[in-house]
Write a protein that holds these residues in place. Sequence first.
Motif, short mmCIF file in Angstrom:
data_model
loop_
_atom_site.label_atom_id
_atom_site.label_comp_id
_atom_site.label_asym_id
_atom_site.label_seq_id
_atom_site.Cartn_x
_atom_site.Cartn_y
_atom_site.Cartn_z
N TYR A 157 18.72 35.30 27.22
CA TYR A 157 20.05 36.35 28.22
C TYR A 157 19.27 36.03 29.75
O TYR A 157 19.29 36.84 30.85
N LYS A 158 17.67 35.45 30.09
CA LYS A 158 17.79 35.31 31.27
C LYS A 158 19.11 34.38 32.58
O LYS A 158 19.55 34.59 33.12
N ASP A 159 19.56 33.66 31.37
CA ASP A 159 20.59 32.91 32.05
C ASP A 159 21.96 33.35 32.11
O ASP A 159 23.26 32.91 32.57
N TYR A 160 21.68 33.54 30.48
CA TYR A 160 23.46 34.63 30.78
C TYR A 160 23.38 35.56 31.67
O TYR A 160 24.81 36.24 31.74
N VAL A 161 22.24 36.85 32.36
CA VAL A 161 22.61 37.60 32.57
C VAL A 161 22.91 36.79 34.20
O VAL A 161 24.15 37.61 35.26
N ASP A 162 22.10 35.70 34.66
CA ASP A 162 22.34 35.25 35.45
C ASP A 162 24.15 34.60 35.40
O ASP A 162 24.97 34.82 37.01
N TYR A 165 26.22 37.83 36.75
CA TYR A 165 26.04 38.09 37.50
C TYR A 165 27.03 37.21 39.05
O TYR A 165 28.13 37.93 39.56
N HIS A 166 27.32 36.33 38.56
CA HIS A 166 28.06 35.44 39.57
C HIS A 166 29.20 35.76 38.15
O HIS A 166 30.47 34.95 40.21
N CYS A 167 29.89 35.52 37.09
CA CYS A 167 30.90 36.05 37.28
C CYS A 167 31.37 36.70 37.58
O CYS A 167 32.85 37.68 38.20
N TRP A 170 32.66 36.17 41.55
CA TRP A 170 33.94 35.82 41.91
C TRP A 170 34.82 36.57 40.67
O TRP A 170 36.10 37.21 41.69
N ILE A 171 34.90 37.66 40.47
CA ILE A 171 36.44 38.26 39.52
C ILE A 171 36.64 39.59 40.33
O ILE A 171 37.85 39.76 40.91
N LEU A 172 35.91 39.43 41.10
CA LEU A 172 35.93 40.87 42.21
C LEU A 172 36.51 40.30 43.31
O LEU A 172 37.09 40.71 43.93
#
Length: 214
Positions: A157-162, A165-167, A170-172
């Motif tokens: 989940y560590k890399d997944y939540v990162d 966050y970045h996605c 970018w989306i917003l």
Amino acid sequence: MNNAGDRMNYYPIGLNLKGKKVFIIGGGKIAERKISGLLNTGAEITVISPDITDALKKLMNMRKVTWLNKTFSPTDIVQAFLIIAATNIPEINEAVKKACSPQQLLLMVDNPEDSDFILPSVMNQGKLTITVSTSGASPILTKKIKRNLSDQYGPEYKDYVDFLYHCRKWILQEIHDSSLKQKLLTKITEPSFLYSDNRNEEFKQMVDILQSKK
């Protein structure tokens, strides 16, 4: 047994302590444990105690905490935002409470019922933070639940939540269509992205496909 009058209704929040002055009264193992949870918050941590543990001395040498080598006096905490009375001497902890102003937040480790807040058990996987509390009813149950959550939400989940966050950022910024924005924000939380070895490329492909349908 009538428990209704004893029930404490806590308001769970996440405090931004960056740049805030946090004072720990006491330099033993309990203070050490409380400070370990504060180190990454950006708080300005000061320990007040005639003696401190070797671990706290290391933190002092690393300039992660400030140590006031003295017994507590009321004027020590005038500038404090948050205070933890963590000594094994009830009289000192009570003196800390009397010295606090109504605008300061106080935790007394030996008397949580008379404190302004309690600290939940915390599980971290990078940006993912899960807290568990029984409001002091059963610390043992709290630990059991934390262990179960640690098994359920492992290191993946560590890399997944990162990634999330970045996605999301970018989306917003880049997606102006509200329905597409919501669809993308929902899609990236699906299990396929959690367990993917190539989630960034898959995200780009998904964006292209969904945009082409507009």
